[in-house]
Design a protein around this motif. Structure first.
Motif, mmCIF file in Angstrom:
data_model
loop_
_atom_site.group_PDB
_atom_site.id
_atom_site.type_symbol
_atom_site.label_atom_id
_atom_site.label_comp_id
_atom_site.label_asym_id
_atom_site.label_seq_id
_atom_site.Cartn_x
_atom_site.Cartn_y
_atom_site.Cartn_z
ATOM 1 N N CYS A 79 53.112 48.446 43.613
ATOM 2 C CA CYS A 79 51.765 49.323 43.858
ATOM 3 C C CYS A 79 50.966 49.056 42.385
ATOM 4 O O CYS A 79 50.003 48.294 42.405
ATOM 5 C CB CYS A 79 51.644 50.848 44.130
ATOM 6 S SG CYS A 79 51.939 50.899 45.975
ATOM 7 N N GLY A 80 51.801 49.219 41.087
ATOM 8 C CA GLY A 80 51.301 48.944 40.006
ATOM 9 C C GLY A 80 51.035 47.202 39.739
ATOM 10 O O GLY A 80 49.824 47.085 39.267
ATOM 11 N N MET A 81 51.958 46.712 40.169
ATOM 12 C CA MET A 81 51.889 45.284 39.755
ATOM 13 C C MET A 81 50.719 44.609 40.607
ATOM 14 O O MET A 81 49.815 43.873 40.280
ATOM 15 C CB MET A 81 53.167 44.657 40.491
ATOM 16 C CG MET A 81 54.526 44.904 39.632
ATOM 17 S SD MET A 81 56.021 44.376 40.499
ATOM 18 C CE MET A 81 55.677 42.712 40.822
ATOM 19 N N GLY A 82 50.619 45.193 41.890
ATOM 20 C CA GLY A 82 49.635 44.701 42.850
ATOM 21 C C GLY A 82 48.298 44.956 42.448
ATOM 22 O O GLY A 82 47.338 44.163 42.268
ATOM 23 N N TYR A 83 47.981 46.245 42.008
ATOM 24 C CA TYR A 83 46.735 46.316 41.437
ATOM 25 C C TYR A 83 46.296 45.984 40.352
ATOM 26 O O TYR A 83 45.373 45.444 40.080
ATOM 27 C CB TYR A 83 46.495 48.173 41.150
ATOM 28 C CG TYR A 83 45.092 48.640 40.990
ATOM 29 C CD1 TYR A 83 44.133 48.287 41.873
ATOM 30 C CD2 TYR A 83 44.927 49.131 39.800
ATOM 31 C CE1 TYR A 83 43.014 48.834 41.553
ATOM 32 C CE2 TYR A 83 43.435 49.411 39.379
ATOM 33 C CZ TYR A 83 42.407 49.214 40.439
ATOM 34 O OH TYR A 83 41.217 49.755 40.055
ATOM 35 N N ALA A 84 47.477 45.706 39.286
ATOM 36 C CA ALA A 84 47.339 44.727 38.163
ATOM 37 C C ALA A 84 46.918 43.433 38.641
ATOM 38 O O ALA A 84 45.744 42.794 38.026
ATOM 39 C CB ALA A 84 48.437 44.813 37.589
ATOM 40 N N SER A 85 47.192 42.790 39.490
ATOM 41 C CA SER A 85 46.841 41.575 40.001
ATOM 42 C C SER A 85 45.491 41.302 40.450
ATOM 43 O O SER A 85 44.790 40.659 40.078
ATOM 44 C CB SER A 85 47.834 40.871 41.070
ATOM 45 O OG SER A 85 47.653 41.573 42.226
ATOM 46 N N TYR A 86 45.167 42.389 41.098
ATOM 47 C CA TYR A 86 43.685 42.816 41.667
ATOM 48 C C TYR A 86 42.751 42.826 40.547
ATOM 49 O O TYR A 86 41.676 42.211 40.534
ATOM 50 C CB TYR A 86 43.437 43.829 42.550
ATOM 51 C CG TYR A 86 42.214 44.333 42.706
ATOM 52 C CD1 TYR A 86 41.320 43.589 43.619
ATOM 53 C CD2 TYR A 86 41.459 45.289 42.014
ATOM 54 C CE1 TYR A 86 39.917 43.785 44.037
ATOM 55 C CE2 TYR A 86 40.271 45.737 42.470
ATOM 56 C CZ TYR A 86 39.466 44.831 43.367
ATOM 57 O OH TYR A 86 38.289 45.178 43.584
ATOM 58 N N LEU A 87 43.088 43.436 39.529
ATOM 59 C CA LEU A 87 42.070 43.662 38.245
ATOM 60 C C LEU A 87 42.087 42.192 37.620
ATOM 61 O O LEU A 87 40.947 41.916 37.245
ATOM 62 C CB LEU A 87 42.828 44.528 37.416
ATOM 63 C CG LEU A 87 42.656 46.083 37.771
ATOM 64 C CD1 LEU A 87 43.392 47.019 36.607
ATOM 65 C CD2 LEU A 87 41.447 46.647 38.149
ATOM 66 N N VAL A 88 43.208 41.507 37.585
ATOM 67 C CA VAL A 88 42.861 40.182 36.985
ATOM 68 C C VAL A 88 42.089 39.203 37.995
ATOM 69 O O VAL A 88 41.189 38.646 37.529
ATOM 70 C CB VAL A 88 44.285 39.567 36.756
ATOM 71 C CG1 VAL A 88 44.233 38.081 36.499
ATOM 72 C CG2 VAL A 88 45.098 40.114 35.770
#
Length: 187
Positions: A79-88
């Motif tokens: 979930c953290g990885m996915g949200y990080a990719s969304y922020l980028v």
């Protein structure tokens, strides 16, 4: 009640349910999907009803967590990885030239992440699994550095992932070095 909108109004929840951020939701669900599929496919390798599996017989380090920890831990990390990719993705204005490098690194390390489970649990090739997780660690560091340059929060969200990969790598190394080939135990 004929629609979700009526349900939300009935329950007192307000707001337009069509305003869901589907890009963010998809970014979070995507990495989990690979993890869930691996978990479902290889679950019998780890636990069977009241039976020991080959995994139980492995020599593992004393710092190996209980089996039940892995599912929740990976869910949080994905979930953290996915949200990080969304922020980028958002910071770069979508799939733009600026987003190509960080999101490509992310996609590559995600594929490497998903590949470890079949190597370890499917092929039972502990040496190859360790080499793969070492390469994954390098790709995850590169992804984190790339994300940090675009969005500090996105990069910071990957730091627990890097810590877990270091931890998982130490377990993978130990298993490789302390277990003979189990070709004859492959089931």
């Amino acid at each position: 009640m004929n629609s979700l909108k009526e349900y939300f109004n009935f329950t007192g929840l307000t707001g337009d349910i069509t305003m869901a951020n589907w890009a963010a939701i998809g970014s979070i669900v995507l990495p989990n999907t690979g993890g869930w599929l691996n978990g479902i496919y290889f679950a019998g390798q780890i636990r069977k009803d009241n039976e020991k599996t080959w995994y139980d017989d492995l020599k593992k380090p004393s710092w190996t967590p209980p089996k039940w920890v892995f599912g929740p831990a990976w869910t949080v990390l994905y979930c953290g990885m996915g949200y990080a990719s969304y922020l980028v993705y958002e910071e770069c204005g979508g799939f733009t030239d600026e987003a190509v490098l960080p999101l490509s690194l992310y996609g590559g390390q995600l594929l490497l992440n998903w590949a470890w489970t079949p190597l370890f649990f499917g092929l039972k090739d502990f040496k190859l699994a360790f080499i793969e997780i070492a390469v994954l660690g390098g790709a995850a560091v590169a992804t984190t550095a790339s994300f940090m340059q675009v969005n500090k929060t996105a990069g910071s969200l990957l730091l627990p992932y890097l810590a877990w990969l270091a931890y998982a790598s130490s377990i993978s190394y130990y298993v490789w070095r302390n277990n003979p080939k189990i070709e004859d135990k492959k089931q």
